[in-house]
Design a protein around this motif. Structure first.
Motif, PDB file in Angstrom:
ATOM      1  N   GLU A 181      41.428  46.222  37.945  1.00 38.28           N
ATOM      2  CA  GLU A 181      42.117  46.056  36.608  1.00 38.28           C
ATOM      3  C   GLU A 181      41.322  45.298  35.695  1.00 38.28           C
ATOM      4  O   GLU A 181      40.868  44.236  35.898  1.00 38.28           O
ATOM      5  N   ASP A 182      40.834  45.988  34.658  1.00 37.09           N
ATOM      6  CA  ASP A 182      40.078  45.511  33.386  1.00 37.09           C
ATOM      7  C   ASP A 182      40.966  44.292  32.863  1.00 37.09           C
ATOM      8  O   ASP A 182      41.733  44.791  32.002  1.00 37.09           O
ATOM      9  N   VAL A 183      40.886  43.206  32.619  1.00 35.11           N
ATOM     10  CA  VAL A 183      41.605  42.272  32.012  1.00 35.11           C
ATOM     11  C   VAL A 183      40.839  41.635  30.910  1.00 35.11           C
ATOM     12  O   VAL A 183      41.221  40.393  30.391  1.00 35.11           O
ATOM     13  N   GLY A 184      39.649  41.893  30.669  1.00 35.07           N
ATOM     14  CA  GLY A 184      38.755  41.130  29.756  1.00 35.07           C
ATOM     15  C   GLY A 184      39.170  40.945  28.459  1.00 35.07           C
ATOM     16  O   GLY A 184      38.804  39.932  27.732  1.00 35.07           O
ATOM     17  N   ALA A 185      39.935  41.737  27.931  1.00 30.04           N
ATOM     18  CA  ALA A 185      40.510  41.532  26.514  1.00 30.04           C
ATOM     19  C   ALA A 185      41.355  40.638  26.458  1.00 30.04           C
ATOM     20  O   ALA A 185      41.531  39.948  25.271  1.00 30.04           O
ATOM     21  N   TYR A 186      42.079  39.970  27.490  1.00 27.62           N
ATOM     22  CA  TYR A 186      43.026  39.058  27.237  1.00 27.62           C
ATOM     23  C   TYR A 186      43.102  38.036  28.206  1.00 27.62           C
ATOM     24  O   TYR A 186      43.978  37.081  28.281  1.00 27.62           O
TER      25      TYR A 186
ATOM     26  N   LEU B  30      37.367  41.071  35.392  1.00 28.15           N
ATOM     27  CA  LEU B  30      38.431  42.246  36.137  1.00 28.15           C
ATOM     28  C   LEU B  30      39.181  41.240  37.297  1.00 28.15           C
ATOM     29  O   LEU B  30      39.011  40.292  37.788  1.00 28.15           O
ATOM     30  N   LEU B  31      40.436  41.913  37.449  1.00 26.07           N
ATOM     31  CA  LEU B  31      41.305  41.479  38.479  1.00 26.07           C
ATOM     32  C   LEU B  31      41.245  42.514  39.379  1.00 26.07           C
ATOM     33  O   LEU B  31      41.587  43.656  39.192  1.00 26.07           O
TER      34      LEU B  31
ATOM     35  N   ALA C  94      45.328  44.623  49.661  1.00 30.63           N
ATOM     36  CA  ALA C  94      46.288  43.959  50.579  1.00 30.63           C
ATOM     37  C   ALA C  94      46.823  42.751  49.836  1.00 30.63           C
ATOM     38  O   ALA C  94      47.144  42.680  48.657  1.00 30.63           O
ATOM     39  N   SER C  95      46.748  41.535  50.578  1.00 29.12           N
ATOM     40  CA  SER C  95      47.519  40.366  50.091  1.00 29.12           C
ATOM     41  C   SER C  95      46.184  39.402  49.272  1.00 29.12           C
ATOM     42  O   SER C  95      46.339  38.623  48.695  1.00 29.12           O
ATOM     43  N   GLU C  96      44.837  40.114  49.273  1.00 28.65           N
ATOM     44  CA  GLU C  96      43.632  39.385  48.891  1.00 28.65           C
ATOM     45  C   GLU C  96      43.788  39.781  47.110  1.00 28.65           C
ATOM     46  O   GLU C  96      43.968  40.677  46.834  1.00 28.65           O
ATOM     47  N   GLU C  97      43.592  38.779  46.315  1.00 30.51           N
ATOM     48  CA  GLU C  97      43.016  38.711  44.916  1.00 30.51           C
ATOM     49  C   GLU C  97      42.177  37.984  44.609  1.00 30.51           C
ATOM     50  O   GLU C  97      41.981  36.759  44.936  1.00 30.51           O
ATOM     51  N   ARG C  98      41.192  38.557  43.730  1.00 26.91           N
ATOM     52  CA  ARG C  98      39.750  37.997  43.290  1.00 26.91           C
ATOM     53  C   ARG C  98      40.029  38.332  41.935  1.00 26.91           C
ATOM     54  O   ARG C  98      40.347  39.281  41.210  1.00 26.91           O
ATOM     55  N   HIS C  99      39.160  37.060  41.082  1.00 27.96           N
ATOM     56  CA  HIS C  99      38.963  37.396  39.604  1.00 27.96           C
ATOM     57  C   HIS C  99      37.352  37.359  39.702  1.00 27.96           C
ATOM     58  O   HIS C  99      36.786  36.791  40.260  1.00 27.96           O
ATOM     59  N   VAL C 100      36.898  38.302  38.742  1.00 24.09           N
ATOM     60  CA  VAL C 100      35.601  38.611  38.683  1.00 24.09           C
ATOM     61  C   VAL C 100      35.107  38.627  37.101  1.00 24.09           C
ATOM     62  O   VAL C 100      35.724  39.069  36.337  1.00 24.09           O
ATOM     63  N   GLU C 101      34.188  37.571  36.963  1.00 24.15           N
ATOM     64  CA  GLU C 101      33.463  37.360  35.874  1.00 24.15           C
ATOM     65  C   GLU C 101      31.974  38.346  35.859  1.00 24.15           C
ATOM     66  O   GLU C 101      31.444  38.153  36.705  1.00 24.15           O
ATOM     67  N   VAL C 102      31.847  39.326  34.902  1.00 21.97           N
ATOM     68  CA  VAL C 102      31.007  39.996  34.804  1.00 21.97           C
ATOM     69  C   VAL C 102      29.991  39.849  33.515  1.00 21.97           C
ATOM     70  O   VAL C 102      30.410  39.769  32.362  1.00 21.97           O
TER      71      VAL C 102
ATOM     72  N   PHE D 277      40.185  28.725  39.576  1.00 15.18           N
ATOM     73  CA  PHE D 277      40.900  29.617  40.521  1.00 15.18           C
ATOM     74  C   PHE D 277      39.823  30.133  41.576  1.00 15.18           C
ATOM     75  O   PHE D 277      38.455  30.270  41.128  1.00 15.18           O
ATOM     76  N   GLU D 278      40.361  29.925  42.788  1.00 16.71           N
ATOM     77  CA  GLU D 278      39.654  30.671  43.837  1.00 16.71           C
ATOM     78  C   GLU D 278      40.302  31.994  44.611  1.00 16.71           C
ATOM     79  O   GLU D 278      41.495  31.631  44.884  1.00 16.71           O
ATOM     80  N   PRO D 279      39.498  32.886  44.991  1.00 17.40           N
ATOM     81  CA  PRO D 279      38.019  33.171  44.741  1.00 17.40           C
ATOM     82  C   PRO D 279      37.957  33.789  43.467  1.00 17.40           C
ATOM     83  O   PRO D 279      38.440  34.621  42.985  1.00 17.40           O
ATOM     84  N   THR D 280      36.829  33.333  42.711  1.00 16.48           N
ATOM     85  CA  THR D 280      36.092  34.072  41.679  1.00 16.48           C
ATOM     86  C   THR D 280      34.786  34.548  42.011  1.00 16.48           C
ATOM     87  O   THR D 280      33.972  33.685  42.485  1.00 16.48           O
ATOM     88  N   ASP D 281      34.628  35.666  41.573  1.00 12.14           N
ATOM     89  CA  ASP D 281      33.167  36.311  41.885  1.00 12.14           C
ATOM     90  C   ASP D 281      32.128  36.265  40.683  1.00 12.14           C
ATOM     91  O   ASP D 281      33.075  36.459  39.392  1.00 12.14           O
TER      92      ASP D 281
END
Length: 307
Positions: free
Chosen positions: A210-215, A220-221, A225-233, A256-260
């Motif tokens: 999911e592209d969440v960069g606007a807010y 990216l979110l 499965a149960s894993e959630e990562r936040h991504v800075e591009v 926040f962990e994990p962040t990529d």
């Protein structure tokens, strides 16, 4: 001919919206713009001509920002590097008198009309040939006399694909960070290309994206499965040695962990005559479980509270 002292060139002309830079108003769609890199450039390149572009659109009044002041911009397209940079030392050694003779001829021709000659070069009392300033008219006679000043002799179009300047390895100097882009439209296009490549990477690994960069304070979110990562591009039109991060982006990555961190470098681009931009696939690097290390962070500005 424009004089540049920044790490990228070839995407636009930009100058303060003041009478001193009225020559911007003489530029027309289809004109050739030669890019002269000045001696005070941060890449430590030797002063000289490095490439040429074509004017894609008319002047855009107050469309840019020049150190906090309104600036006019002129979009460019089709940047093409010279096969070999034409350095100032080359011009002095091989063509100095030829170039200055053209200036004398023009001054004689227009002396009675008392017209200003916006010639790009003058003679320095001690060092010889010297470029004048930001934007000047390059007489066709100079191009005719200085062989190799244009990427191709006819300028009927480019037989090489567009490259994002500066070209790696040119001038025997290692290319440095070229991520800053002053053109907001091109900058957004490059950012979208980077986010698109990052999205494809995580989707191929089985994540929903999911592209969440606007807010959000990241782009990216991604979930699997149960894993959630936040991504800075971060995306760049050139080689990347460092990236610009906001205070909120750094704080979120530390909280926040994990962040990529995903960096997409050397994204090729082309601007069309209708002002639209196309991008191609860049070189992507993924830094999983990323936390910004304090020793690698350099403050670019401070907020100061008055007493």
């Amino acid at each position: 001919m424009e004089l540049v002292n920044v790490e990228t060139w070839g995407s636009e002309l930009i100058a303060p919206d003041t009478p001193r830079y009225d020559l911007m108003r003489d530029v027309r769609v289809g004109d050739v713009v030669l890019h002269w890199v000045g001696k005070n450039n941060p890449m430590k390149f030797k002063s000289g001509m490095y490439g040429a572009s074509l004017v894609a659109r008319e002047l855009q009044p107050r469309a840019g920002d020049w150190f906090g002041k309104p600036a006019s911009t002129i979009p460019l397209t089709g940047y093409t590097a010279l096969p070999r940079p034409y350095l100032l030392t080359d011009l002095r050694n091989q063509h100095q008198e030829n170039i200055l003779d053209v200036r004398k001829e023009l001054e004689r021709e227009f002396a009675e009309a008392r017209l200003t000659i916006y010639f790009p070069f003058q003679r320095h009392p001690t060092s010889g040939l010297k470029n004048q300033g930001y934007l000047f008219k390059m007489p066709a006679e100079v191009v005719k006399r200085v062989h190799g000043l244009l990427p191709d002799s006819d300028w009927g179009g480019f037989d090489r694909s567009l490259v994002a300047p500066p070209v790696s390895g040119q001038n025997d100097v290692k290319q440095r960070y070229a991520g800053f882009c002053a053109d907001p439209i091109l900058k957004k296009t490059i950012e979208m290309q980077a986010v698109g490549q990052a999205t494809a990477h995580y989707e191929a690994a089985g994540y929903s994206v999911e592209d969440v960069g606007a807010y959000r304070s990241y782009d990216l979110l991604v979930k699997r499965a149960s894993e959630e990562r936040h991504v800075e591009v971060e995306g760049s039109q050139g080689y990347v040695q460092k990236v610009i991060l906001t205070r909120k982006e750094v704080a979120h990555a530390n909280e926040f962990e994990p962040t990529d961190l995903v960096v997409v470098a050397e994204i090729p681009w082309e601007r069309h005559y209708d002002g639209s931009n196309d991008t191609g696939e860049g070189i992507m690097s993924v830094y999983p479980d990323w936390r910004p290390s304090p020793e690698n962070l350099k403050p670019l500005s401070y907020e100061y509270y008055l007493d």
